[in-house]
Design an enzyme around this catalytic site. Sequence first.
Site, mmCIF file in Angstrom:
data_model
loop_
_atom_site.group_PDB
_atom_site.id
_atom_site.type_symbol
_atom_site.label_atom_id
_atom_site.label_comp_id
_atom_site.label_asym_id
_atom_site.label_seq_id
_atom_site.Cartn_x
_atom_site.Cartn_y
_atom_site.Cartn_z
ATOM 1 C CB ALA A 1 -0.912 -0.004 1.222
ATOM 2 C CB ALA B 1 -1.356 6.259 1.969
ATOM 3 C CB ALA C 1 3.329 6.021 5.692
ATOM 4 C CD GLN C 2 6.483 3.080 -0.232
ATOM 5 O OE1 GLN C 2 5.943 3.762 -1.114
ATOM 6 N NE2 GLN C 2 7.593 2.397 -0.465
ATOM 7 C CB VAL C 3 2.199 -0.843 4.388
ATOM 8 C CG1 VAL C 3 2.306 -2.102 5.246
ATOM 9 C CG2 VAL C 3 1.536 0.286 5.173
ATOM 10 C CG ASP D 1 -9.915 6.428 7.499
ATOM 11 O OD1 ASP D 1 -10.982 6.589 6.876
ATOM 12 O OD2 ASP D 1 -8.816 6.305 6.938
#
Length: 514
Positions: free
Chosen positions: A129, A131, A134-136, A290
């Site tokens: 992911a 965004a 950040a990213q994962v 969220d």
Amino acid sequence: MIGHARNLARLLTIARVLARHDALFPLESIALLQPVVLAARAVSRRRVEGRPGQKLAAAFTELGPTFIKLGQALSIRADLLGEEVAADLAELQDALPPFPFAETRKAVETELGQPLETLFSAFDERPVAAASIAQVHFAVTTPDAEGRTREVAVKVLRPGVEEAFQRDVELIHWLARLAETAQPGTRRLRPVETARAFEDAVVMEMDLRFEAAAACEVAENFADDDTFRVPEIDWTRTGRRVMTLERVHGTPMSDRAGLAAAGHDPVDLVTRVSNAFFRMVFRDGFFHADLHPGNIFVADDGTIVAVDFGIMGRVDRQTRRHLGEMLLSFLTGNYRRAAEIHFEAGWVGPDQSVDAFTQACRSIAQPIFGRPLAEISIARLLGQLFHVTETFNMHTQPQLLMLQKSMLVTEGVGRTLAPDVNMWELARPLIESWMADNLGPQARIKDGLTVLGDSVDRLPRILASAESVLTKIQNKGVLLDADSAHALRGNRRSFMQVLPWILVLVLAVLLYFN
């Protein structure tokens, strides 16, 4: 002057992007910005198909991480932009192209102070992911002292995101102050306070230790609940710019076919989600803000697993009581009481008419509660309430706006899984139990005693401060005669003599009700 020039230059750049997407309308409402709007329209005006909110969402996406987050924040402010625009901004996708793995490695090694291979025996270079902030990546930890490894997810901040955000948030504050100065009528909507709240929220989201702490707090709140859980945080591999947590194995809530294939009952899942959300809001006063389907997974045993605790909301106990009693009043058709609660909570000023606000409450609620049970939306009820704010000069309540948006998202989860049921009706036993415990006469007495106890706890500090001030006043020669000073000290001694009996009385009442 330099700050104004810098903000004006940045504003012109932003206005050109808005103009390219035919989305200048947020700036057009500020009279002082008309020259900026005209200049941007002259050099970049385009005719773009779509609704205003869709155009604005596209412009925010081009403007980058800060404006993607701003668009998401504005999606709960229908009072500012209108319901249709807010709804379109709610669809704004928080997704950007991934940044290179070399940057990921650098961030992990710099933040955690060790080579990547020392921390992880395997690390997937492709993010799962990406965004705006950040990213994962998925990874496997190196063996611990007992030789065990763990599958984890590693969240890494985007390079340079903090600097970009700081530059843009300065402009947002400037525009908020400009709006309040140029258009005093906007002060009711609290643009400066909203800008500050937005900054606080994103600053916390950009420190991944805060997200890790939020996840741990929710995990503690649900420690005894076998229907809902939170992934475990790996604190030894977590810092400001990197967070490592247990990898979740399960079916995304958005995958209806996958849930059905795994044999999960959709009504049971909706019940679990609604119960968890209700407990977060009303029991704990700390909720996931969220909770969309992409942030919810279903484990093989049906346990709901939530992720992404970057955006959280808090509601204090008094607001929870007001909100609970207001909803109960609406559900029972007691619109007069629903209106009175708004005045008691201070949401509507005393200069307004209770009778007129009662009429407004009825006009909002009856069309909603007149629908089939499956279509009744508590989030829509709150949203309609906020639409009458201008008529009654009702001050914006940011915590309720976030709650309303969160309820709307959660209701959307329920309607996706089981469109023929009402999630709040499924949670009704839990809701009724909470209301009995928190809105009944005994609960009111306990709350009153709690307030009294808190006041008693503060009294020694208040008296000590008062004596200190009195001493300073006397030393500086302020007109205060000796008799007055002696009387003040005498009153303090008299009160301290009575204080033990007050404490005994409070203790006796508490023991009686427990």
